[in-house]
Design an enzyme around this catalytic site. Structure first.
Site, mmCIF file in Angstrom:
data_model
loop_
_atom_site.group_PDB
_atom_site.id
_atom_site.type_symbol
_atom_site.label_atom_id
_atom_site.label_comp_id
_atom_site.label_asym_id
_atom_site.label_seq_id
_atom_site.Cartn_x
_atom_site.Cartn_y
_atom_site.Cartn_z
ATOM 1 N N THR A 121 52.729 -71.110 -40.010
ATOM 2 C CA THR A 121 53.803 -71.424 -39.064
ATOM 3 C C THR A 121 54.307 -70.109 -38.475
ATOM 4 O O THR A 121 54.825 -69.261 -39.206
ATOM 5 C CB THR A 121 54.946 -72.159 -39.790
ATOM 6 O OG1 THR A 121 54.396 -73.343 -40.384
ATOM 7 C CG2 THR A 121 56.072 -72.531 -38.849
ATOM 8 N N GLU A 154 50.114 -76.579 -39.181
ATOM 9 C CA GLU A 154 49.857 -77.551 -40.243
ATOM 10 C C GLU A 154 51.107 -78.404 -40.490
ATOM 11 O O GLU A 154 52.200 -77.876 -40.588
ATOM 12 C CB GLU A 154 49.438 -76.811 -41.527
ATOM 13 C CG GLU A 154 49.090 -77.724 -42.664
ATOM 14 C CD GLU A 154 48.105 -78.820 -42.242
ATOM 15 O OE1 GLU A 154 47.017 -78.499 -41.779
ATOM 16 O OE2 GLU A 154 48.458 -80.011 -42.377
ATOM 17 N N PHE A 255 63.830 -89.949 -43.803
ATOM 18 C CA PHE A 255 64.592 -88.698 -43.697
ATOM 19 C C PHE A 255 66.073 -88.879 -43.419
ATOM 20 O O PHE A 255 66.716 -88.012 -42.829
ATOM 21 C CB PHE A 255 63.959 -87.764 -42.653
ATOM 22 C CG PHE A 255 63.004 -86.829 -43.307
ATOM 23 C CD1 PHE A 255 61.745 -87.255 -43.683
ATOM 24 C CD2 PHE A 255 63.382 -85.531 -43.607
ATOM 25 C CE1 PHE A 255 60.879 -86.407 -44.347
ATOM 26 C CE2 PHE A 255 62.522 -84.685 -44.262
ATOM 27 C CZ PHE A 255 61.263 -85.127 -44.625
ATOM 28 N N TYR A 257 68.087 -89.762 -46.089
ATOM 29 C CA TYR A 257 68.675 -89.848 -47.434
ATOM 30 C C TYR A 257 69.657 -88.705 -47.637
ATOM 31 O O TYR A 257 69.276 -87.541 -47.518
ATOM 32 C CB TYR A 257 67.589 -89.757 -48.505
ATOM 33 C CG TYR A 257 66.718 -90.983 -48.558
ATOM 34 C CD1 TYR A 257 67.089 -92.064 -49.351
ATOM 35 C CD2 TYR A 257 65.560 -91.074 -47.807
ATOM 36 C CE1 TYR A 257 66.298 -93.202 -49.397
ATOM 37 C CE2 TYR A 257 64.767 -92.208 -47.847
ATOM 38 C CZ TYR A 257 65.145 -93.267 -48.645
ATOM 39 O OH TYR A 257 64.368 -94.393 -48.681
ATOM 40 N N CYS A 266 59.673 -74.320 -46.254
ATOM 41 C CA CYS A 266 59.515 -74.521 -44.808
ATOM 42 C C CYS A 266 60.812 -74.749 -44.049
ATOM 43 O O CYS A 266 61.166 -73.958 -43.188
ATOM 44 C CB CYS A 266 58.538 -75.663 -44.557
ATOM 45 S SG CYS A 266 56.870 -75.248 -45.088
#
Ligand SMILES: NC(=O)c1ccc[n+]([C@@H]2O[C@H](COP(=O)([O-])OP(=O)(O)OC[C@H]3O[C@@H](n4cnc5c(N)ncnc54)[C@H](O)[C@@H]3O)[C@@H](O)[C@H]2O)c1
Length: 477
Positions: A121, A154, A255, A257, A266
């Site tokens: 990244t 990725e 996503f 929660y 990351c």
């Protein structure tokens, strides 16, 4: 195809192994001798479900080899993948030294045309930089060898990395070279069998897409955590709200929660790096900064709850901690919320008895001094972690923590108190089990603020957890 992979960490090892599994000849290169020795000795230095078997199978078939010698690796590979780490620098920007060093090495060693693929990244413009570094190295050697630089970020998730790689929902390829795009199509064809998921775009957009995805996911989490903080102060159960909003297809259930903050290698670094990139071009990325600030605050919520529960008297107390990895199904503890908690506990003189199904080796590696001094006791299982502890804190939602034997929990702890940083337990059940329970944003179940219909909330009536000023004084920051 002959593929060289620089970096044999979570991304490099999974990428290389999956490419080998579909029949390619893969060489993994790393500067970490110990890691390469372990891989050559049949060990897999990271935990990722299914990876060990897959590495073994492909090594035995002779399709997957590992070396610390870049010369061996670069000479053979038509395609060279850069999968090295891009950790944050102190100011939040990405440390690109490993990427640059690989680019230089490839430029110094290549003897045939190459397609160099940036999978790490990296901030926008890095692939251009890789191209410039390789060109300079070739020029210094006085040779002209054609090469292309492709961006291929990725998107795998630790804990489901093989599945994500084998059945990707997208394969982003940034390139303007038809030849390089064709090679990427060919390499990825086995992962694309029922329909093509390959998306071709320009290099910079491809680099940016990775940050956009992670920033969006981090934003969803921080948004929900912010709502949870409001919810608990106004007597609302965020879990009901989550179900209530997730049913809207524009929002969705994933996503959202609430919890004790996001971590890992990351999201924290990528949100900060994007914010730094924005700042470097004169744009103040307010939303990204807020996402990060909310997360930093959220990572302290569990400690604050514990502090308040014990009236600030934590010196000499022992807390059982279940879950050290930043999420389930990985051993990765980088930036894990558990670390913020246990480090704060040590600062005020408390001890920790911890258990994690996979991260015990990592815990020992991160905290050798604390393991040595007894500040961190690494238990063999979840029940052993509870023995004699003053309370239990759950930091990671491992499946094994979802249905504990509450009789054992009650009998092992000095007092039955559970701080659930992932809302995996039901407050009503906890009440029936006579366990004092703290979740995240579960206002309705912890303290019912008295609502004066004329005046709004009567703040004084709200339990100390929610009060503006904390009776015992604020916890150390
Ligand atoms: N971990 C993830 O879930 C994930 C997902 C998507 C993208 N990424 C990105 O992929 C990149 C790698 O992440 P990771 O988690 O695999 O990192 P990692 O720290 O697990 O592995 C990086 C590896 O690169 C090696 N390395 C460093 N310099 C090297 C060099 N000059 N030559 C050869 N090897 C070298 C290190 O020794 C290490 O083994 C990062 O940019 C990360 O942001 C990670």
């Amino acid at each position: 195809m002959h593929v060289t992979i620089f970096g044999t960490g979570y991304v490099g090892l999974v990428t290389g192994t999956c490419f080998a599994d579909v029949g390619n000849d893969v060489v993994g290169v790393d500067i970490d001798q110990n890691r390469i020795d372990r891989l050559n000795g049949g060990e897999v230095p990271i935990y990722e479900p299914g990876l060990k078997e897959m590495v073994g199978r492909n090594r035995r078939a002779g399709r997957l080899t590992f070396t610390t010698d870049p010369a061996v690796a670069v000479v053979g590979g038509e395609m060279v993948f850069i999968c090295v780490g891009t950790p944050p620098l102190p100011d939040g920007s990405s440390d690109l030294r490993a990427v640059e060093s690989v680019a230089k090495t490839v430029g110094e060693l290549m003897t045939e045309p190459k397609i160099i693929v940036t999978k790490s990244t990296v901030p926008v413009g890095t692939s251009d930089r890789v191209r410039a570094i390789v060109s300079r190295a070739l020029a210094e050697r006085g040779v002209e060898i054609p090469f292309e630089v492709v961006s291929n970020p990725e998107f795998l998730k630790e804990g489901a990395a093989i599945d994500d790689f084998m059945k990707p929902d997208r394969i982003v390829v940034g390139s303007d070279s038809p030849k390089a795009i064709e090679s990427m199509r060919e390499l990825y064809a086995p992962f694309n069998r029922n329909h093509s998921r390959l998306m071709v775009m320009d290099v910079r957009s491809s680099e940016f897409t990775k940050y956009a995805a992670n920033a969006m996911l981090a934003t969803k989490i921080s948004f929900m955590n912010e709502l949870a903080s409001i919810a608990e102060r106004v007597g609302v159960d965020i879990e009901s709200v989550r179900v209530g909003i997730g049913s809207d297809p524009r929002i969705g259930y994933s996503f959202i929660y609430p919890g004790c903050g996001y971590g890992g290698s990351c999201f924290p670094k990528d949100v900060r790096s994007l914010e730094r990139v924005a700042a470097s071009v004169g744009y103040d990325a307010q939303l990204l900064r807020a996402v990060e600030d909310v997360n930093e605050r959220q990572k302290r919520v569990l400690f604050q709850r514990v502090w308040e529960h014990f009236g600030g008297k934590l010196a000499g107390k022992t807390l059982a901690v279940w879950g050290l990895s930043f999420k389930p199904n990985t051993d990765d503890m980088r930036d894990a919320p558990s670390r913020a908690l246990i480090e704060s506990l040590w600062e005020v003189g408390a001890k920790v008895r911890a258990f994690d199904p996979e991260a015990m080796v990592e815990a020992r590696r991160h905290y050798p001094a604390e393991v040595g001094s007894g500040a961190l006791i690494l238990a063999d299982n979840e029940e052993e972690a509870l023995e004699g502890a003053d309370a239990l804190v759950i930091c990671t939602e491992w499946r094994a923590f979802r249905s504990p034997d509450w009789d054992v929990v009650r009998a092992s702890l000095k007092r039955p108190v559970v701080f659930d940083g992932r809302n995996i337990h039901d407050p009503e059940r906890m009440e029936r089990e006579e366990i004092t329970y703290y979740g995240i944003g579960r206002g309705a179940s912890i303290t019912q603020p008295e609502l004066d219909p004329l005046d709004g909330f009567v703040r004084e009536a709200v339990g100390s957890v929610y009060a503006d000023g904390i009776a015992q004084g604020a916890p150390p920051t």
